[in-house]
Design an enzyme around this catalytic site. Structure first.
Site, PDB file in Angstrom:
ATOM      1  N   HIS A  49      40.854  43.738  41.486  1.00  0.00           N
ATOM      2  CA  HIS A  49      40.350  42.514  42.211  1.00  0.00           C
ATOM      3  C   HIS A  49      40.898  42.860  43.723  1.00  0.00           C
ATOM      4  CE1 HIS A  49      38.778  39.942  39.191  1.00  0.00           C
ATOM      5  NE2 HIS A  49      39.966  40.077  38.338  1.00  0.00           N
ATOM      6  N   PHE A 243      44.368  30.047  29.407  1.00  0.00           N
ATOM      7  CA  PHE A 243      45.012  29.350  30.400  1.00  0.00           C
ATOM      8  C   PHE A 243      44.067  27.964  30.844  1.00  0.00           C
ATOM      9  CE2 PHE A 243      45.871  33.663  31.417  1.00  0.00           C
ATOM     10  CZ  PHE A 243      47.029  33.840  30.843  1.00  0.00           C
ATOM     11  N   ASP A 245      42.151  25.594  32.213  1.00  0.00           N
ATOM     12  CA  ASP A 245      41.840  24.875  33.364  1.00  0.00           C
ATOM     13  C   ASP A 245      40.579  24.165  33.325  1.00  0.00           C
ATOM     14  OD1 ASP A 245      39.957  27.085  33.182  1.00  0.00           O
ATOM     15  OD2 ASP A 245      40.465  28.030  34.777  1.00  0.00           O
ATOM     16  N   ASP A 310      40.741  35.670  28.322  1.00  0.00           N
ATOM     17  CA  ASP A 310      40.895  34.457  29.241  1.00  0.00           C
ATOM     18  C   ASP A 310      40.323  35.021  30.805  1.00  0.00           C
ATOM     19  OD1 ASP A 310      41.835  33.157  31.723  1.00  0.00           O
ATOM     20  OD2 ASP A 310      42.294  31.519  30.307  1.00  0.00           O
ATOM     21  N   ASP A 315      36.280  35.771  34.969  1.00  0.00           N
ATOM     22  CA  ASP A 315      35.259  36.620  35.725  1.00  0.00           C
ATOM     23  C   ASP A 315      33.758  36.486  35.398  1.00  0.00           C
ATOM     24  OD1 ASP A 315      37.733  37.735  36.985  1.00  0.00           O
ATOM     25  OD2 ASP A 315      37.714  39.712  35.951  1.00  0.00           O
TER      26      ASP A 315
END
Length: 346
Positions: A49, A243, A245, A310, A315
């Site tokens: 990235h 994670f 979110d 994840d 992405d």
């Protein structure tokens, strides 16, 4: 089984408004195996990235720590339909590009470092004289019409986290890592003990359920940056879950891993602001963790863990959001917006 995984299984087993679709998880596992075969190393290379650090040293650890204490709530009040990057959405312009969401955070920090502001140094951002509030506000100044969400909370967390590092870990994230003896679970224990803002724990049906989005992603990004070696070595890294979110649960729904009740789906379609610890929010987060665990089990690939899944799904979600692509048109990302919760935990 880790505490987070145990609690997610409890949530999934008792959930009323969000259900884990086992068949959908198996189908996604097959799809991910195909992606692994075609993408190879690109599948989960954190350093690829453009805004992530390329060096592997203790200063990079300080960068990761600051990013992850601030990695929350970048969704936009202006963009309620998830129709891409709304022109008013909080954004930071860096090296000719306008970045939004998580990348706006990375861009702001990198720009400050380029301007010789030692913003990733804990002793600096813990000190209100050296690093006054107006300096932090200027670092997070928006290049669009919408300001950064929860600025006061971000400043408070920077101060508290920097002071906690100074008090308990000689002022550096590297010293916190040195005390965990390459154990991700020991690392999480230390974080929850010394840094209250990482205590992402929700009460559900009389049980304290550990979600720990930011705490676990701090482990994961340290591991990913250092390729599981040196500072990034955690012998129990596979105990870390996904994670939970607002973006990854949305793509899990889109891919058919999650099913929503008509009531919850209606609340999302109306872009209703939902309170943190609303039972539906807890169910969405817990079921997301368990769904990714079922995907991992079904994929049955050596060295494929929940972190990699994840990262890959996140992405993909960003790519599909930008291009409008959907593998299941009836469940396009734009058809059910991501959950709107203002929280320091994700």
């Amino acid at each position: 089984m880790s505490r987070v995984l145990e609690d997610s299984h409890f949530i999934a087993s008792n959930s009323k408004n969000v259900q884990v679709n086992t068949e959908g998880c198996h189908q996604v596992a097959s799809w991910i195996q195909q992606q692994l075969d075609t993408l190879g190393p690109k599948f989960a290379n954190w350093q690829d990235h453009e805004l992530h650090p390329k060096s592997q040293d203790s200063h990079t650890l300080d960068w990761i720590f600051l990013i992850d204490i601030l990695n929350f709530s970048f969704w936009s009040d202006a963009d309620t339909r998830d129709s891409g990057n709304h022109p008013a959405r909080f954004g930071v312009r860096y090296k000719g590009n306008l970045y939004t969401g998580y990348w706006s955070l990375c861009a702001a920090i990198n720009k400050a470092l380029d301007n010789n502001i030692p913003i990733t140094t804990p002793s600096f951002y813990a000190n209100e004289t050296l690093c006054p509030d107006d300096l932090i506000a200027s670092i997070f100044a928006s290049d669009t019409k919408e300001p950064v969400p929860l600025l006061d909370e971000r400043i408070r967390i920077m101060r508290a986290s920097g002071k906690a590092l100074l008090k308990h870990h000689r002022g550096r994230f590297v010293h916190l890592l040195e005390t965990c003896n390459h154990s991700a679970q020991k690392f999480l224990e230390l974080l929850l003990q010394d840094f209250p803002d990482f205590r992402d724990i929700s009460l559900y049906k009389g049980r304290d359920c550990y979600i720990l989005k930011r705490a676990q992603i701090l482990v994961a990004e340290t591991w990913a940056c250092f390729h599981g070696q040196s500072y990034g070595r955690f012998d129990d890294i596979d105990s870390i879950t996904m994670f939970a979110d607002y973006r990854v649960p949305q793509i899990l729904w889109q891919l058919g891993c999650l099913d929503y009740s008509s009531e919850f789906e209606s609340r999302l379609r109306k872009s209703e602001l939902i309170a943190h610890n609303d039972p539906m929010e807890i169910e969405m987060r817990g079921c997301s963790i368990w769904a990714v665990e079922l995907v991992r089990q079904a994929a049955n690939r050596k060295n494929l863990n929940a972190i990699m899944i994840d990262f890959f799904l996140w992405d993909m979600a960003k790519e599909w959001q930008a291009t409008g692509y959907s593998p299941h048109q009836e469940r396009a990302l734009s058809s059910v917006p991501s959950i709107r919760v203002r929280s320091i935990y994700y």
